[in-house]
Design an enzyme around this catalytic site. Structure first.
Site, short mmCIF file in Angstrom:
data_model
loop_
_atom_site.label_atom_id
_atom_site.label_comp_id
_atom_site.label_asym_id
_atom_site.label_seq_id
_atom_site.Cartn_x
_atom_site.Cartn_y
_atom_site.Cartn_z
CE LYS A 1 -0.29 -0.73 4.94
NZ LYS A 1 -0.76 -0.01 6.11
CE1 TYR B 1 14.42 31.49 3.79
CE2 TYR B 1 14.52 29.09 3.51
CZ TYR B 1 14.35 30.37 2.98
OH TYR B 1 14.09 30.52 1.64
#
Length: 365
Positions: free
Chosen positions: A34, A260
């Site tokens: 899956k 950042y």
């Protein structure tokens, strides 16, 4: 071409299936593929496992199953979340899919809709999911006999067997797992059909859970289901590797910040490498400074915030590293479990979140 690449080693996938068989030699194997084969590619994993003789494949939903049937995959397919709407019922028989039933409405819908279709006397195989303690999907365990009787009363249904899911199998010696196994054995005693219990942790740590079928998932992809261990500890080989290269090498002065938010500052004059990978590729944005990265095969810790397309690494341990140097984010030399632990997540998530823009190299096919 951007240097970020993911490699998928299908030979390692076959090896890991062999480990499953060695651990549970008396059980048939339903391989969980899956979520795009846990990020490895739905069709690639299905074709490889089918060619290796796996007994069945487990997918989450009918959409995944239809992709496999359209690609010519003829292996038995189990829908591990069952079907979601009654209008999916015709496809179950047309495409020879085996749904897992876990809610009353599903049995009621089958009883109402199946008589409308003529499939030449064919019956639809179904699994009954029993909740023995996971409390997610499944009928109450005590309903087992009533449910079996409902299936037997429907001439268009065939009971494949009973399934349950272990909530704490990754905790060796867990009393919760022992209680689940005991309850499942009690409520299904002398009932017809096959039994399917073990996930990857059950395969490796709970031989009493092996039953008629095992349902390995994460171990097929070379990742340990247990905390504080890696796949290699269990004889597994990583199927996925994520790699890139240095695209810049800068020299920071003591006290200068990188990235950042200026969250990391150089404690001394030092070289800093910039790697072409970021959360836009699936590398975890929340990975903190210190998360291991391999540059030229040597550890160079992540520093500063992960950005969309780049990360920065501390090159003080290898000041001669230059632009173009190979970088391994996880793979055969850097277990994904180590990266996941540092980032406060699990290997499953890292495998599943690699994005479509990353070039894929399939080897060992």
């Amino acid at each position: 071409m951007r240097a970020t690449r993911v490699s998928i080693d299908l030979g390692a996938l076959r090896h890991n299936l062999g480990v499953v068989r060695a651990q549970a030699p008396q059980s048939r194997v339903m391989a969980a593929i899956k979520a795009n084969g846990y990020g490895h590619g739905l069709l690639e994993t299905a074709r490889t496992l089918t060619a290796a003789g796996v007994d069945a494949l487990g997918v989450a939903c009918i959409d995944e199953a239809l992709q496999l049937r359209e690609a010519g995959i003829d292996t038995p397919l189990t829908l591990l979340e069952g079907f979601f709407h009654a209008d999916e019922i015709p496809l179950l028989l047309e495409q020879r899919l085996e749904p897992l039933l876990h809610q009353r409405w599903q049995l009621e819908a089958l009883a109402a809709y199946l008589p409308q279709y003529d499939f030449g006397g064919e019956r639809l195989p179904v699994w009954l999911k029993l909740d023995t303690g996971m409390h997610r999907l499944g009928y109450p365990a005590g309903w087992a006999r009533e449910l079996q009787a409902q299936v037997a009363a429907n001439p268009m249904l065939e009971l494949r067997g009973f399934m349950t899911h272990l909530a704490c199998a990754d905790e060796r010696g867990s009393p919760a797992t022992a209680a689940q196994l005991k309850l499942f054995a009690e409520v299904t005693e002398e009932m017809p059909g096959e039994r399917a219990i073990a996930n990857s942790a059950g395969v490796l740590a709970w031989p009493e859970s092996h039953a008629d079928w095992v349902r390995p998932g994460i171990m097929l992809y070379g990742v340990s289901p247990f905390a504080a261990s890696v796949g290699a500890d269990h004889g597994l080989k990583p199927v996925m590797g994520l790699s890139s290269r240095l695209i810049a090498v800068n020299r920071l002065k003591a006290g200068e910040a990188v990235g950042y938010g200026a969250t990391w500052r150089a404690p001394e004059a030092m070289p800093v490498g910039v790697v072409a990978v970021g959360y836009g590729d699936g590398y975890p944005r929340h990975a903190p400074s210190g998360t291991p990265v391999l540059v030229n095969g040597l550890e160079a810790p992540l520093i500063g915030r992960v950005s969309m397309d780049m990360i920065t690494v501390d090159l003080r341990g290898q000041p001669e590293a230059s632009i173009g140097a190979p970088v391994e984010l996880w793979g055969p030399n850097l277990p994904i479990e180590r990266v996941a632990e540092a980032a406060g997540t699990i290997g499953y998530e890292l495998l599943c979140q690699v994005t479509a823009r990353v070039h894929r190299d399939i080897v060992g096919g």
